[in-house]
Design a protein around this motif. Structure first.
Motif, PDB file in Angstrom:
ATOM      1  N   ARG A  14       0.842  -1.209   0.000  1.00 32.67           N
ATOM      2  CA  ARG A  14       0.000   0.000   0.000  1.00 32.67           C
ATOM      3  C   ARG A  14       0.872   1.251   0.000  1.00 32.67           C
ATOM      4  O   ARG A  14       0.528   2.252  -0.647  1.00 32.67           O
ATOM      5  N   ARG A  15       1.982   1.205   0.723  1.00 30.32           N
ATOM      6  CA  ARG A  15       2.913   2.344   0.741  1.00 30.32           C
ATOM      7  C   ARG A  15       3.473   2.593  -0.667  1.00 30.32           C
ATOM      8  O   ARG A  15       3.598   3.737  -1.100  1.00 30.32           O
ATOM      9  N   ILE A  16       3.800   1.513  -1.361  1.00 25.97           N
ATOM     10  CA  ILE A  16       4.345   1.640  -2.720  1.00 25.97           C
ATOM     11  C   ILE A  16       3.274   2.179  -3.668  1.00 25.97           C
ATOM     12  O   ILE A  16       3.550   3.054  -4.499  1.00 25.97           O
ATOM     13  N   GLU A  17       2.045   1.702  -3.546  1.00 24.07           N
ATOM     14  CA  GLU A  17       0.953   2.207  -4.387  1.00 24.07           C
ATOM     15  C   GLU A  17       0.737   3.702  -4.141  1.00 24.07           C
ATOM     16  O   GLU A  17       0.487   4.463  -5.076  1.00 24.07           O
ATOM     17  N   TYR A  23       3.769  10.061  -7.423  1.00 23.95           N
ATOM     18  CA  TYR A  23       4.602  10.306  -8.604  1.00 23.95           C
ATOM     19  C   TYR A  23       3.743  10.678  -9.807  1.00 23.95           C
ATOM     20  O   TYR A  23       4.126  11.510 -10.614  1.00 23.95           O
ATOM     21  N   ALA A  24       2.583  10.078  -9.940  1.00 22.02           N
ATOM     22  CA  ALA A  24       1.703  10.377 -11.075  1.00 22.02           C
ATOM     23  C   ALA A  24       1.225  11.824 -11.034  1.00 22.02           C
ATOM     24  O   ALA A  24       0.969  12.430 -12.071  1.00 22.02           O
ATOM     25  N   ALA A 120      10.586   8.989  -2.063  1.00 25.82           N
ATOM     26  CA  ALA A 120      11.062   7.598  -2.050  1.00 25.82           C
ATOM     27  C   ALA A 120      11.638   7.264  -0.681  1.00 25.82           C
ATOM     28  O   ALA A 120      11.367   6.189  -0.127  1.00 25.82           O
ATOM     29  N   GLU A 121      12.420   8.174  -0.121  1.00 23.55           N
ATOM     30  CA  GLU A 121      13.027   7.913   1.191  1.00 23.55           C
ATOM     31  C   GLU A 121      11.956   7.825   2.276  1.00 23.55           C
ATOM     32  O   GLU A 121      12.027   6.957   3.150  1.00 23.55           O
ATOM     33  N   ASP A 122      10.960   8.696   2.215  1.00 21.25           N
ATOM     34  CA  ASP A 122       9.852   8.638   3.184  1.00 21.25           C
ATOM     35  C   ASP A 122       9.121   7.300   3.094  1.00 21.25           C
ATOM     36  O   ASP A 122       8.748   6.710   4.110  1.00 21.25           O
ATOM     37  N   LEU A 173      11.133   2.628  -8.909  1.00 22.20           N
ATOM     38  CA  LEU A 173      10.133   3.657  -9.234  1.00 22.20           C
ATOM     39  C   LEU A 173      10.763   5.045  -9.221  1.00 22.20           C
ATOM     40  O   LEU A 173      10.519   5.864 -10.106  1.00 22.20           O
ATOM     41  N   SER A 174      11.572   5.299  -8.200  1.00 20.16           N
ATOM     42  CA  SER A 174      12.232   6.596  -8.060  1.00 20.16           C
ATOM     43  C   SER A 174      13.162   6.852  -9.246  1.00 20.16           C
ATOM     44  O   SER A 174      13.159   7.932  -9.835  1.00 20.16           O
TER      45      SER A 174
END
Length: 184
Positions: A14-17, A23-24, A120-122, A173-174
């Motif tokens: 969920r964090r990645i989503e 990003y979008a 990304a770090e967060d 992703l980053s």
């Protein structure tokens, strides 16, 4: 213990989503309908996302066209976009709104890349927090006698493997988003 591992995996994904949706919404000089995802318009007294009251399409590389299904919403849509933080003034031709994205300066691109890195770090910190919570739960299961020491070590290893995989996914992703921003 399997329950703990599954819940942790779900939490990390969920964090990645969430990161993907963040990003979008980043304006990278190219027209992207995702920049309007967080913009809401007052539709009969209810805050409604733009994509639920209008068709949003990319006509050229740097032009977004917002065509409301109800033309009476045009002024309200224009106001909502102006009040949002996307920094683009829509052009109203009476039927549709055109959002023309200016090309980004090198300095602005570098600032956006810094924001991408911070996001990304967060996300990685949130993933590591989920790992820590899961390991604490596994240790509590061991302490209460519900699992053996071998099960505990196995569970901790599985959690660490999931964490490593998710961190790599965040890095990918980053990196992809940074390349997209710098290539424009």
């Amino acid at each position: 213990m399997k329950n703990v591992i599954d819940k942790t995996k779900e939490k990390m994904h969920r964090r990645i989503e969430h990161l993907e949706s963040e990003y979008a919404s980043i304006r990278a000089g190219r027209a992207n309908p995702g920049v309007l995802d967080k913009v809401t318009v007052n539709y009969y007294g209810t805050p409604t996302p733009v994509n639920q009251v209008a068709a949003v399409s990319v006509t050229e590389a740097r032009t977004l066209v917002v065509q409301p299904w109800d033309v009476s919403l045009l002024k309200e849509l224009e106001r909502a976009i102006q009040m949002s933080d996307i920094g683009i003034n829509p052009q109203n031709d009476g039927k549709v709104l055109r959002l023309i994205f200016p090309p980004l300066t090198e300095e602005r691109r570098k600032d956006i890349v810094k924001d991408v890195n911070k996001m990304a770090e967060d996300t990685k910190v949130q993933i590591r927090n989920a790992r820590r919570e899961a390991i604490e739960k596994i240790k509590a299961l061991k302490k209460s006698g519900e699992i053996t020491e071998d099960d505990q070590k196995d569970g901790e290893k599985k959690i660490q493997d999931i964490t490593d995989k998710c961190a790599k996914e965040v890095d990918a992703l980053s990196s992809k988003k940074q390349k997209e921003i710098m290539a424009i």
